[in-house]
Structures are given as structure tokens and as C-alpha cells.
Design an enzyme around this catalytic site. Structure first.
Site, PDB file in Angstrom:
ATOM      1  N   ASP A   1       0.850  -1.178   0.000  1.00  0.00           N
ATOM      2  CA  ASP A   1       0.000   0.000   0.000  1.00  0.00           C
ATOM      3  C   ASP A   1       0.892   1.237   0.000  1.00  0.00           C
ATOM      4  O   ASP A   1       1.870   1.286   0.735  1.00  0.00           O
ATOM      5  CB  ASP A   1      -0.867  -0.011   1.273  1.00  0.00           C
ATOM      6  CG  ASP A   1      -2.324   0.245   0.970  1.00  0.00           C
ATOM      7  OD1 ASP A   1      -2.613   1.320   0.429  1.00  0.00           O
ATOM      8  OD2 ASP A   1      -3.163  -0.613   1.297  1.00  0.00           O
TER       9      ASP A   1
ATOM     10  N   ASP B   1      -3.263   4.421  -2.192  1.00  0.00           N
ATOM     11  CA  ASP B   1      -4.373   4.776  -1.312  1.00  0.00           C
ATOM     12  C   ASP B   1      -4.886   6.188  -1.575  1.00  0.00           C
ATOM     13  O   ASP B   1      -4.092   7.123  -1.675  1.00  0.00           O
ATOM     14  CB  ASP B   1      -3.890   4.686   0.145  1.00  0.00           C
ATOM     15  CG  ASP B   1      -4.983   5.016   1.133  1.00  0.00           C
ATOM     16  OD1 ASP B   1      -5.961   4.261   1.171  1.00  0.00           O
ATOM     17  OD2 ASP B   1      -4.868   6.029   1.848  1.00  0.00           O
TER      18      ASP B   1
ATOM     19  N   GLU C   1      -6.633   3.619  -5.921  1.00  0.00           N
ATOM     20  CA  GLU C   1      -7.966   3.777  -5.351  1.00  0.00           C
ATOM     21  C   GLU C   1      -8.395   5.183  -5.744  1.00  0.00           C
ATOM     22  O   GLU C   1      -7.896   6.160  -5.209  1.00  0.00           O
ATOM     23  CB  GLU C   1      -7.927   3.633  -3.827  1.00  0.00           C
ATOM     24  CG  GLU C   1      -9.308   3.647  -3.226  1.00  0.00           C
ATOM     25  CD  GLU C   1      -9.306   4.010  -1.749  1.00  0.00           C
ATOM     26  OE1 GLU C   1     -10.201   3.568  -1.037  1.00  0.00           O
ATOM     27  OE2 GLU C   1      -8.405   4.739  -1.306  1.00  0.00           O
TER      28      GLU C   1
ATOM     29  N   HIS D   1     -11.271  -4.058   2.679  1.00  0.00           N
ATOM     30  CA  HIS D   1     -11.226  -3.813   4.120  1.00  0.00           C
ATOM     31  C   HIS D   1     -12.087  -2.625   4.556  1.00  0.00           C
ATOM     32  O   HIS D   1     -12.154  -2.332   5.736  1.00  0.00           O
ATOM     33  CB  HIS D   1      -9.774  -3.575   4.534  1.00  0.00           C
ATOM     34  CG  HIS D   1      -9.225  -2.332   3.912  1.00  0.00           C
ATOM     35  ND1 HIS D   1      -9.063  -2.200   2.544  1.00  0.00           N
ATOM     36  CD2 HIS D   1      -8.841  -1.147   4.442  1.00  0.00           C
ATOM     37  CE1 HIS D   1      -8.607  -0.988   2.268  1.00  0.00           C
ATOM     38  NE2 HIS D   1      -8.453  -0.332   3.410  1.00  0.00           N
ATOM     39  N   ASP D   2     -12.703  -1.937   3.604  1.00  0.00           N
ATOM     40  CA  ASP D   2     -13.548  -0.789   3.945  1.00  0.00           C
ATOM     41  C   ASP D   2     -15.039  -1.103   3.810  1.00  0.00           C
ATOM     42  O   ASP D   2     -15.871  -0.237   4.059  1.00  0.00           O
ATOM     43  CB  ASP D   2     -13.238   0.401   3.011  1.00  0.00           C
ATOM     44  CG  ASP D   2     -11.871   1.006   3.265  1.00  0.00           C
ATOM     45  OD1 ASP D   2     -11.372   0.912   4.403  1.00  0.00           O
ATOM     46  OD2 ASP D   2     -11.294   1.568   2.315  1.00  0.00           O
TER      47      ASP D   2
HETATM   48  O1  TEU Z   1      -9.930   4.774   1.808  1.00  0.00           O
HETATM   49  C1  TEU Z   1     -10.200   5.960   1.174  1.00  0.00           C
HETATM   50  C2  TEU Z   1     -11.602   6.127   0.889  1.00  0.00           C
HETATM   51  O2  TEU Z   1     -12.435   5.309   1.100  1.00  0.00           O
HETATM   52  C3  TEU Z   1     -11.877   7.431   0.299  1.00  0.00           C
HETATM   53  O3  TEU Z   1     -10.838   7.675  -0.576  1.00  0.00           O
HETATM   54  C4  TEU Z   1     -13.138   7.499  -0.440  1.00  0.00           C
HETATM   55  O4  TEU Z   1     -12.939   8.396  -1.462  1.00  0.00           O
HETATM   56  C5  TEU Z   1     -14.294   8.029   0.269  1.00  0.00           C
HETATM   57  O5  TEU Z   1     -14.511   7.354   1.454  1.00  0.00           O
HETATM   58  C6  TEU Z   1     -15.486   7.958  -0.668  1.00  0.00           C
HETATM   59  O6  TEU Z   1     -16.681   8.077  -0.010  1.00  0.00           O
HETATM   60  C7  TEU Z   1      -8.596   4.519   2.001  1.00  0.00           C
HETATM   61  C8  TEU Z   1      -8.405   3.222   2.730  1.00  0.00           C
HETATM   62  O7  TEU Z   1      -8.914   2.177   1.959  1.00  0.00           O
HETATM   63  C9  TEU Z   1      -9.033   3.338   4.075  1.00  0.00           C
HETATM   64  O8  TEU Z   1      -8.951   2.146   4.793  1.00  0.00           O
HETATM   65  C10 TEU Z   1      -8.343   4.444   4.832  1.00  0.00           C
HETATM   66  O9  TEU Z   1      -8.972   4.656   6.050  1.00  0.00           O
HETATM   67  C11 TEU Z   1      -8.335   5.743   4.043  1.00  0.00           C
HETATM   68  O10 TEU Z   1      -7.934   5.553   2.698  1.00  0.00           O
HETATM   69  C12 TEU Z   1      -7.360   6.713   4.642  1.00  0.00           C
HETATM   70  O11 TEU Z   1      -6.059   6.352   4.382  1.00  0.00           O
END
Ligand code: TEU
Ligand code: CA
Length: 546
Positions: free
Chosen positions: A98, A199, A248, A316-317
């Protein structure tokens, strides 16, 4: 278009905290990943994406990095990581790590310096603006709730963060910041990693602070114009090392994704975040199948013009797909798998998805780890909502569902550890576990194994075009993948009810074999067909017109 190794590859996302604990502190570790490489090899995956393992105070489980060059000792040390890389490479498995460069931890030495004074050399490494305790520079809201600004009494200014206040955003307009980041990227590449998952990369550029939000609250920091310059700089490094990159990229539209990915793109592929369309009352939300379908249809068609998508259904989200898209049954999990896995792109599996791990039945807020879930819960309580209702609302879509320990066996702690784990093991672990499914005919795990090998073996899935049918049907996903004369028809009923549909006649009359299905009963596929609940099939045909 030249061939790239990842066009024919399958990825596995690994959440190291919950994968395998080997020193019995209740937290997964690098040795644990190494121990399970044979499992991953047997499953048939070609590369891993490992969530952050860097030094971190863990406000956001490793997404708040305090030293880019060190690993968090709870996972292990750099030597162990290099051994893991070597071991994986020996087995022909590549490793992506990551890359978290939108922000750092507030404990990173750069930020500790930055906070010291307005004229500190590191001040411009972050975004600071004039503010008072009562008045922030603007009304922008962060992803994790509350203002994007946190006031600092010492220097009487506020700093900017799109996530938690412990995750200050780096100032990408500062060339020194970029230089430091690029140096760090090169360092990991020199170490031998095979690529990165970038990320929150679409947030690195911000609008000016006086930008007025109209409808989309995230517009001021989501794929903001000017980001192309930074992406181009990044891609120069990635190209030099010829590594694989997956971004992402929320807010990057399917149309823009062509510019972001593909042969001349910034990255090899991106994750879109649009397909997670919810339906149902707050607290009881599920994934809208038609919502998912429409987004995927649009992305797939747009990217046919020359881009590439990272295909996923869990991470994981997100909560577990068997709970949010399926109805808890194995058939539903198999149907979901077929539906997304055979589209055009590189499919990813999130750990535990392949055995059907489900949402965790949280009963109290104390069982929860995620700061965002807790924030949501307590703000509901503040609004006068009862504890019971707040819990239901906050937990329905909590990220913690997918973060409980991997279920390896029916042993105590599901074979993840021998002590209590950082998040509890799901109570269904005695049935839902790798050991059990490895040897059970018809299990989800064996099905995934078959699906992976099919995805790699059948050329249409790698090189083929894609055409959607039954585009407006609320529950049935139907598409073909064609390459030269060969074709594969994918048809999936993503509902608990039977569905009667019409399949294209010319395909049905040219069908050859059933490549895969999730019901064992014999079935002849006629053009007018009744699909059973969550029934799915992949049918090979020959295109007589070619
Ligand atoms: O997630 C980021 C993320 O979900 C946002 O970029 C997204 O654009 C937004 O929520 C849309 O509604 C990443 C990781 O996957 C996450 O686990 C971390 O907490 C986050 O970045 C911060 O690093
Ligand atoms: Ca451990």
C-alpha cells in the site's frame, strides 16, 4: 495493445492484522503471511496486495504512517519482510504494498516539526490556514466526520485533513514534499516490491480554500484538476521500474478512467468506488443489485475504449458481500463471485471472501475498532437517538465486518491465534473455515479455485471484449466475453426469487459446454429460461458470424 502480465492475473488482498498471528499477541504478522503462502498458491492467485504494515500509531490501522521506511514492530521487521518477498517470489507470487501518500500520521516527524512554528522549514509540508477556534477556513467536511480542519492553539492556525484529524494531508503543491515521496517510492522499489496500491490517490490535489460546495461535499478534494501533473510524475517512476500499479480513485469517472489507466495511463488500473450503491432503510441497507449493475455496465463499456479496471466486490472498507449482496447462502456467494470475476479487468479477492466470511453480529460499541464507526455512533447518540438504534445504524455498514480474523480452522480462535484477537473471531468459524472447505465438495473455497483457474485458462476472459444483455433487468446480470470465434456467456440471478429471462437465441443455439455453474442439477439452457434463486452459469459458445 501489448500484453501485460496482470491482464491474466488474479489478485488477493490481505489485511495483515487479521490474516495469521504467529507470535500469539492477537495480531496478524509477516511470519503469518509467509506461513500461509502455500495456501495462496494453491488457491491460484498471482499477486498479493498487502494493507499497510508501516510504523503507525494505528488511529486508522496503519493508514496513518509515522515512518515510511520502518515496519510496525507488531507485524515484524524489514528483514522478515524481505524474506517474505523472497519466499513469495520463489513461488511465483508477486507482492504489492500500500502506498499512502495523501497524508501522514500527526506523529510523523514532518508534522511534529510543521506544528512547531509558522516559519518551521516543514510548515509547508502540510496545509495550514488562518483560523480561530470558532471559525475554520471553510465549511468542508472530512470523510470520517466533522470538519476537514483542526485548530492548533500553539500557532493559532488550522491544518487540513480529509480523513481523521490524526491524518494531516500532505501539501503536494510543495516540490520538496513530492521529492521526499518519490525518494521513498524508489526505496521500496529498490527493495524489490512488485508494485503499489495507491491509497486515496484521487485526493492529493485540493481546490482553493474559498471553493464553494454546491452538491457533492467531497468535490473540493476529489479528482481536482491539476492532479494530472502529479500523476504523470508518479507514473514516470512506475514505468522506470516496470511495476504494477492500482489506484484507489474515487471521483475519477468511468470516462476519465481511460486517461488514468491503460497503455498510456498514469496507472495500470484503478478501483472505482461507485458500484457500492445502497438500498433499504438506514440500518438495514443492502447493496442495490440494479445500482451495482448499472455502474459496472457503464465502466466496462467505457473502458473497452482502452482502459483497465481492478475488479472487486469486497475490501477492508466494506461489509461482507455474502451479507450485503447475498442472502448468507453459499449459492449466493458463488453467484456474486461469477458475476464480477469474469468481467474485463483484473479480479481481486479480499481475504475470507473465498470461504464466505459474513458480517459480524456486533452487540455493543465496545466490540468495534473503527474510529469512523465510533464517530458515527456517538454523533447519533448526541442527536438523541437511542443506543440500540444508533448501534444498528452505525454497524450496518461498518468497516469492521470485514476486519475480523481469517477463519482457518475449527480450532480455538479459528486457527488465527491462540489468544484473544484484536477483533473477535466470528462465531460461525466452526463451519466457515478453510480446513473445512478445503475438503468439502461443493464448498465456496473449491469453487473459487475453479473460478480462478477458469479465468486464467479461457482466453475470452483475458483478451475478450464484453457485451451486456438484459441491461435493465433488476436482478439478472448477463454478459458475453468474446475473442475471435470463441465466446462465453455469463448469466447470474442475484436475487432470492426465481427469474424468467430470455437469453440471446443465437448464442444458445451455438452453445458448446457449461464451463461453470453453482447448482449441481443437470440443466439445459434454452433461450427462455427460469433461473433458480442465485443461480449462475457460464456457457461457452462459438460465434458463427466470425
Ligand atoms: O480509503 C479511502 C476512501 O475510502 C476514500 O478515498 C473514499 O474516497 C471516500 O470514502 C469515498 O466516499 C482509504 C483506505 O482504503 C481506508 O482504509 C483508509 O482509512 C483511508 O484511505 C485513509 O487512508
Ligand atoms: Ca502477532
Amino acid at each position: 495493445m501489448e500484453s501485460k502480465w496482470w491482464e491474466n492475473a488474479v489478485g488477493y488482498q490481505l489485511y495483515p492484522r487479521s490474516f495469521q498471528d504467529t507470535n500469539y499477541d492477537g495480531i496478524g504478522d509477516i511470519q503469518g503471511i509467509r506461513k500461509r503462502l502455500p495456501y495462496l498458491k494453491e488457491l491460484g492467485v498471482d499477486f498479493l496486495w498487502i494493507n499497510p504494515m508501516y510504523q503507525s500509531p494505528n488511529i486508522d490501522n496503519g493508514y496513518d504512517i509515522s515512518d515510511f521506511y520502518k515496519l510496525n514492530p507488531e507485524f515484524g521487521n524489514l528483514d522478515e519482510f524481505i524474506e517474505l518477498l523472497d519466499a513469495a517470489h520463489q513461488m511465483g507470487i508477486k507482492v504489492l504494498v500500500d502506498l499512502v501518500v495523501n497524508h501522514t500520521s500527526d506523529q510523523h516527524p514532518w508534522f511534529l516539526e510543521s506544528k512547531k512554528s509558522k516559519d518551521n522549514p516543514y510548515r509547508e509540508y502540510y496545509h495550514w490556514a488562518e483560523a480561530t477556534p470558532e471559525k475554520m477556513p471553510n465549511n468542508w467536511q472530512s470523510f470520517f466526520g466533522g470538519s476537514t480542519w483542526t485548530y492548533d492553539e500553539h500557532t493559532e492556525q488550522a491544518y487540513f485533513h480529509v480523513f481523521a484529524k490524526e491524518q494531516p494531508d500532505l501539501n503536494w503543491t510543495n516540490p520538496k514534499v513530492r521529492e521526499e515521496i518519490y525518494q521513498m517510492i524508489r526505496w521500496w522499489l529498490e527493495l524489490g516490491v512488485d508494485g503499489f496500491r495507491l491509497d486515496a490517490i484521487s485526493h492529493i490535489q485540493k481546490e482553493s480554500w474559498d471553493f464553494k460546495i454546491t452538491s457533492n461535499p467531497w468535490a473540493p478534494f476529489m479528482n481536482v484538476s491539476g492532479i494530472e501533473n502529479y500523476m504523470a510524475e508518479l507514473s514516470t517512476i512506475f514505468r522506470e521500474y516496470q511495476v504494477m500499479t492500482v489506484g484507489e480513485a474515487s471521483g475519477v469517472t468511468s470516462h476519465e478512467a481511460i486517461k488514468w489507466t491503460g497503455n498510456h495511463g498514469f496507472l495500470d488500473m484503478i478501483f472505482e468506488l461507485e458500484h457500492n450503491v445502497k438500498i433499504g432503510n438506514p440500518g438495514e441497507e443492502k447493496t442495490s443489485i440494479i445500482g451495482f449493475k448499472k455502474v459496472m455496465q457503464r465502466w466496462q463499456m467505457d473502458l473497452l475504449k482502452g482502459g483497465w479496471q481492478a475488479l472487486y466486490i469486497e475490501n477492508h472498507d466494506l461489509p461482507r458481500s455474502i451479507s450485503t449482496m447475498g442472502n448468507g447462502t453459499i449459492e449466493s456467494a458463488k453467484a456474486i463471485a461469477i458475476a464480477y470475476f469474469l468481467m474485463r479487468g483484473t479480479p481481486f479477492i479480499y481475504q475470507g471472501q473465498e470461504i464466505g466470511m459474513a458480517n459480524y453480529p456486533f452487540r455493543t460499541i465496545e466490540e468495534v475498532d473503527g474510529e469512523d464507526t465510533k464517530y458515527f455512533y456517538y454523533s447519533l447518540l448526541n442527536q438523541g437517538i437511542s443506543e440500540k438504534k444508533a448501534l444498528k445504524l452505525a454497524l450496518n455498514w461498518s468497516r469492521d465486518h470485514s476486519r475480523t480474523p481469517m477463519q482457518w480452522s475449527a480450532d480455538c480462535q479459528a486457527g488465527f491465534s491462540e489468544v484473544a484477537s484484536w477483533l473477535p473471531v466470528h462465531p460461525n468459524y466452526r463451519q466457515v473455515n478453510v480446513e473445512n472447505e478445503k475438503n468439502r465438495q461443493g464448498s465456496l473455497l473449491l469453487f473459487y479455485q475453479e473460478l480462478i483457474s477458469l479465468r486464467k485458462k479461457i482466453v475470452e476472459f483475458t483478451k475478450g471484449s464484453i457485451t451486456f444483455y438484459l441491461k435493465k433487468h433488476p436482478y439478472v446480470i448477463c454478459y458475453t466475453r468474446e475473442f475471435q470465434r470463441l465466446g462465453a456467456l455469463v448469466v447470474v440471478n442475484l436475487s432470492e426469487k426465481k427469474q424468467k429471462v430470455d437469453l440471446p437465441k443465437w448464442i444458445i443455439s451455438n452453445q458448446k459446454t457449461i464451463l461453470l455453474k453453482n447448482y449441481t442439477e443437470e440443466k439445459v439452457f434454452t433461450s427462455r429460461i427460469e433461473l433458480l434463486p442465485y443461480e449462475a452459469a457460464v456457457i461457452r459458445y462459438v460465434n458463427p458470424k466470425k
